[in-house]
Design an enzyme around this catalytic site. Sequence first.
Site, PDB file in Angstrom:
ATOM      1  N   ASP A 270       0.833  -1.208   0.000  1.00 21.01           N
ATOM      2  CA  ASP A 270       0.000   0.000   0.000  1.00 21.01           C
ATOM      3  C   ASP A 270       0.866   1.256   0.000  1.00 21.01           C
ATOM      4  OD1 ASP A 270      -2.268   1.504   0.047  1.00 21.01           O
ATOM      5  OD2 ASP A 270      -2.744   1.153   2.160  1.00 21.01           O
TER       6      ASP A 270
ATOM      7  N   HIS B 118       2.678   3.115  -8.901  1.00 18.73           N
ATOM      8  CA  HIS B 118       2.473   1.681  -9.169  1.00 18.73           C
ATOM      9  C   HIS B 118       3.678   1.102  -9.923  1.00 18.73           C
ATOM     10  CE1 HIS B 118      -1.432   2.025  -7.523  1.00 18.73           C
ATOM     11  NE2 HIS B 118      -1.963   2.698  -8.520  1.00 18.73           N
TER      12      HIS B 118
ATOM     13  N   LEU C  42      10.749 -20.556  -4.322  1.00 20.08           N
ATOM     14  CA  LEU C  42       9.684 -19.694  -3.807  1.00 20.08           C
ATOM     15  C   LEU C  42       8.442 -19.711  -4.702  1.00 20.08           C
ATOM     16  CD1 LEU C  42       9.035 -17.124  -1.833  1.00 20.08           C
ATOM     17  CD2 LEU C  42       9.557 -15.824  -3.895  1.00 20.08           C
TER      18      LEU C  42
HETATM   19  C1  FPP Z   1      -2.154   0.174  -3.269  1.00 21.43           C
HETATM   20  O1  FPP Z   1      -1.604   1.455  -3.194  1.00 21.43           O
HETATM   21  C2  FPP Z   1      -1.597  -0.513  -4.413  1.00 21.43           C
HETATM   22  C3  FPP Z   1      -2.298  -1.106  -5.421  1.00 21.43           C
HETATM   23  C4  FPP Z   1      -3.763  -1.176  -5.465  1.00 21.43           C
HETATM   24  C5  FPP Z   1      -1.606  -1.708  -6.571  1.00 21.43           C
HETATM   25  C6  FPP Z   1      -0.444  -2.519  -6.158  1.00 21.43           C
HETATM   26  C7  FPP Z   1       0.328  -2.893  -7.342  1.00 21.43           C
HETATM   27  C8  FPP Z   1       1.668  -2.959  -7.350  1.00 21.43           C
HETATM   28  C9  FPP Z   1       2.536  -2.695  -6.185  1.00 21.43           C
HETATM   29  C10 FPP Z   1       2.366  -3.391  -8.561  1.00 21.43           C
HETATM   30  C11 FPP Z   1       2.034  -4.807  -8.791  1.00 21.43           C
HETATM   31  C12 FPP Z   1       2.945  -5.433  -9.667  1.00 21.43           C
HETATM   32  C13 FPP Z   1       2.678  -6.546 -10.318  1.00 21.43           C
HETATM   33  C14 FPP Z   1       3.759  -7.214 -11.012  1.00 21.43           C
HETATM   34  C15 FPP Z   1       1.334  -7.136 -10.399  1.00 21.43           C
HETATM   35  P1  FPP Z   1      -2.552   2.708  -3.383  1.00 21.43           P
HETATM   36  O2  FPP Z   1      -2.623   3.040  -4.817  1.00 21.43           O
HETATM   37  O3  FPP Z   1      -3.873   2.439  -2.736  1.00 21.43           O
HETATM   38  O4  FPP Z   1      -1.771   3.811  -2.591  1.00 21.43           O
HETATM   39  P2  FPP Z   1      -2.430   5.027  -1.811  1.00 21.43           P
HETATM   40  O5  FPP Z   1      -3.196   4.430  -0.656  1.00 21.43           O
HETATM   41  O6  FPP Z   1      -1.249   5.804  -1.361  1.00 21.43           O
HETATM   42  O7  FPP Z   1      -3.303   5.770  -2.764  1.00 21.43           O
END
Ligand code: FPP
Length: 258
Positions: free
Chosen positions: A38, A55, A149
């Site tokens: 997050d 992201h 893994l």
């Molecule tokens: C939450 O942060 C994150 C997500 C919903 C997306 C997570 C995805 C990745 C870390 C990349 C994934 C990679 C692959 C290879 C699938 P947020 O956007 O809610 O952050 P915020 O709370 O600060 O807005």
Amino acid sequence: MFKKFWLRKNQKDSSTLRDKIEEIKKMPVPNHVAIIMDGNGRWAKKRALPRIAGHHEGMKVVRKTTMLANRLGIKTLTLYAFSTENWKRPKNEVEYIMRLPEEFLGTFLPELVENNVQVKMMGYKNQLPVHTLHAIEKAIEETKHNNGLVLNFALNYGSRSEILDAVKQVLNDYNNGTLKETELDEKNFSSYMMTANFADPDLLIRTSGEIRLSNFMLWQLAYSELWFTDVLWPDFSEEHLLEAIETFQNRQRRFGGL
Ligand code: FPP
């Protein structure tokens, strides 16, 4: 002069990290680590960048975290990449996140194969764009003989739906006579979940300072150790993962006993 200093500093950093890894490997590491990644949006906002930049940076952290987890001998790493609720986000953000598995696997699949990592996915596949599913299924296929893994992406995953679907399948099996009431216990019920072939997580990590589960593995996390950090996911480093594991190693798990 600067180059020499930089080299010395980085050699020192990597040897400190190496020492830390060796230290941690002397004690049992968690078998299954689950992470709620997050804070990508906030990371980007702090830098006046679009949310998708967060992201993208988060994707790079997925690689680093996977490699270290593998090196530590962790058996399963489950990453919450997209929840069933995340479809409510702006269309361009959803589309971007749905392109990330392709980019990630397009770039790093050879490295995952080389390092004996097995890719898996849990979540509702039907609603995923074809290109996303295709990238994931290709990676699953190409890594299916690996036995290092397990990198398990939770993609379009929602825990309440998962539990409800399990209940429906239980009712179905009960009605058609393949399941007796006396056979239904926690172990048996677990076999109806998307995690049927996984042990429950030993450790849950959530970044970005939010202290909640957000519909993630509610059944499976019943006895997991929880570790929260204010660090935003794109800033989550190898040192942070080691810190989480070290904390885990210093905790006493009693599973309700004494
Ligand atoms: C939450 O942060 C994150 C997500 C919903 C997306 C997570 C995805 C990745 C870390 C990349 C994934 C990679 C692959 C290879 C699938 P947020 O956007 O809610 O952050 P915020 O709370 O600060 O807005």
